[in-house]
Scaffold this motif. Structure first.
Motif, mmCIF file in Angstrom:
data_model
loop_
_atom_site.group_PDB
_atom_site.id
_atom_site.type_symbol
_atom_site.label_atom_id
_atom_site.label_comp_id
_atom_site.label_asym_id
_atom_site.label_seq_id
_atom_site.Cartn_x
_atom_site.Cartn_y
_atom_site.Cartn_z
ATOM 1 N N ALA A 162 4.867 2.535 -21.136
ATOM 2 C CA ALA A 162 5.783 3.659 -21.363
ATOM 3 C C ALA A 162 5.290 4.486 -22.541
ATOM 4 O O ALA A 162 5.988 4.647 -23.541
ATOM 5 N N PRO A 163 4.070 5.002 -22.439
ATOM 6 C CA PRO A 163 3.517 5.762 -23.570
ATOM 7 C C PRO A 163 4.339 7.003 -23.863
ATOM 8 O O PRO A 163 4.904 7.617 -22.955
ATOM 9 N N ALA A 164 4.432 7.348 -25.121
ATOM 10 C CA ALA A 164 5.269 8.467 -25.533
ATOM 11 C C ALA A 164 4.887 9.751 -24.826
ATOM 12 O O ALA A 164 5.741 10.552 -24.440
ATOM 13 N N SER A 165 3.598 9.975 -24.596
ATOM 14 C CA SER A 165 3.159 11.213 -23.954
ATOM 15 C C SER A 165 3.701 11.344 -22.542
ATOM 16 O O SER A 165 3.982 12.434 -22.062
ATOM 17 N N ALA A 166 3.899 10.205 -21.865
ATOM 18 C CA ALA A 166 4.388 10.232 -20.487
ATOM 19 C C ALA A 166 5.853 10.601 -20.405
ATOM 20 O O ALA A 166 6.343 11.037 -19.359
ATOM 21 N N SER A 167 6.596 10.423 -21.503
ATOM 22 C CA SER A 167 8.030 10.695 -21.472
ATOM 23 C C SER A 167 8.369 12.068 -22.043
ATOM 24 O O SER A 167 9.520 12.464 -22.072
ATOM 25 N N GLN A 168 7.343 12.803 -22.497
ATOM 26 C CA GLN A 168 7.592 14.121 -23.051
ATOM 27 C C GLN A 168 7.630 15.167 -21.945
ATOM 28 O O GLN A 168 6.832 15.118 -21.007
ATOM 29 N N PRO A 169 8.539 16.145 -22.011
ATOM 30 C CA PRO A 169 8.576 17.196 -21.010
ATOM 31 C C PRO A 169 7.317 18.054 -21.057
ATOM 32 O O PRO A 169 6.748 18.285 -22.132
ATOM 33 N N VAL A 170 6.871 18.483 -19.900
ATOM 34 C CA VAL A 170 5.671 19.309 -19.808
ATOM 35 C C VAL A 170 6.056 20.761 -20.070
ATOM 36 O O VAL A 170 6.945 21.313 -19.426
ATOM 37 N N ALA A 171 5.408 21.392 -21.031
ATOM 38 C CA ALA A 171 5.698 22.785 -21.372
ATOM 39 C C ALA A 171 5.107 23.712 -20.304
ATOM 40 O O ALA A 171 3.955 23.525 -19.875
ATOM 41 N N VAL A 172 5.881 24.658 -19.863
ATOM 42 C CA VAL A 172 5.417 25.625 -18.868
ATOM 43 C C VAL A 172 5.342 26.983 -19.540
ATOM 44 O O VAL A 172 6.347 27.485 -20.082
ATOM 45 N N ALA A 173 4.169 27.605 -19.513
ATOM 46 C CA ALA A 173 4.003 28.910 -20.159
ATOM 47 C C ALA A 173 4.792 29.980 -19.419
ATOM 48 O O ALA A 173 4.900 29.964 -18.188
#
Length: 308
Positions: A295-306
């Motif tokens: 459960a790496p922190a990067s996997a739980s972060q929302p993906v920013a959409v430009a």
């Protein structure tokens, strides 16, 4: 893959934590605080759950609060088996919940193991499933039924007071909704209407032959919440990470609460999986490494959409 991380299992039950090594639970308190901090550092989005207590004892929660444990967790958990071991009536569930909530008012409270065995009659378990659902669903955010499978007779139950339990020891082998051979009991049909709201708790032993069949049953039932475990002791077995990877990949479709527990014999103050560890930071490191892997922190972060 991991919704929540549980720090140990039933720490106030001598089958899981040795009170002779740690009579005042101060060593457990230190270990739990370090583990909670390590999990939060690895991924603050993963909820930290205190190992479900059994028996349900408000004074034990107050003791741990004095060691700072409640500051290092998000959820307090309880386990209850009123038709098999506990000396209280199944209809007392709401009262038991309220007792713990009163001493941990700023924390969520989950029931991470509740079960009724079919040792006496399958009809007792069938009743227990329905009554438990009526009493607990909506009362707490998470309820996990213990368990999907009966414990295989050849494995033996994890308990350090087998003789004192007398015939009730054998109830350990009849807690599943499925028999050891995978055939359904009456309780399974009773569970089906609640499967999307009541989770299941299922331990998987090292290289457990039931893993794939269990996943198929969980999907068939419509279960979304699962609790299981990753053993610190097992992490020292040959090819342990291969097994952990296989288990966690198979359980990826579910919102999973993973219990971290069991001291490696060579790392305990006493040579037993219930012992406090020689160095509590080692357990915290194990918890952090499992979170970083599954459960790496990067996997739980929302993906920013430009913006266009």
């Amino acid at each position: 893959m991991i919704e929540a991380a549980m720090i140990w299992n039933e720490p106030n039950n001598k089958s899981h934590w040795d009170p002779e090594v740690d009579p005042d639970w101060s060593k457990f308190g230190e270990m739990a605080v370090l583990a909670g901090q390590a999990i939060a550092k690895a991924n603050p989005a993963v909820k930290r759950v205190l190992g479900g207590i059994s028996p349900i004892d408000a004074s034990f929660i107050q003791r741990l609060a004095g060691y700072g444990v409640l500051d290092a967790i998000d959820v307090v958990a309880v386990h209850g088996f009123p038709l098999d071991w506990n000396l209280w009536n199944i209809n007392e569930w709401p009262t038991r919940i309220d007792e713990i909530q009163a001493v941990a008012p700023n924390h969520e409270l989950w029931v991470t193991e509740v079960g009724v065995g079919s040792f006496g009659a399958e009809e007792v378990q069938e009743f227990g499933v329905k009554r438990t659902a009526e009493l607990l669903l909506g009362k707490v955010p998470r309820v996990f039924w213990y368990s999907l499978y009966d414990l295989p007779q050849a494995w033996g139950a994890t308990t350090r007071h087998k003789e004192a339990e007398g015939s009730s020891y054998y109830r350990h082998f009849y807690m599943g909704l499925l028999r050891e051979d995978g055939t359904p009991k009456l309780g399974l049909k009773a569970f089906e209407p609640y499967a999307d709201r009541m989770g299941l708790m299922q331990w998987f032993h090292y290289q457990d032959h039931r893993l794939d069949d269990a996943v198929a049953w969980l999907k068939r039932l419509g279960v979304t919440k699962l609790r299981t475990g990753l053993s610190w002791a097992d992490s020292f077995r040959p090819n342990a990470l291969d097994w952990f990877d296989r288990q966690m990949e198979a359980l990826a479709p579910f919102d999973t609460t993973v219990t971290f527990c069991f001291t490696p014999e060579h790392r305990g103050i006493a040579s037993h999986h219930t012992s406090a560890p020689q160095d509590p930071a080692e357990f915290a490191d194990f918890c952090a490494s499992m979170i970083e892997r599954y459960a790496p922190a990067s996997a739980s972060q929302p993906v920013a959409v430009a913006a266009e």
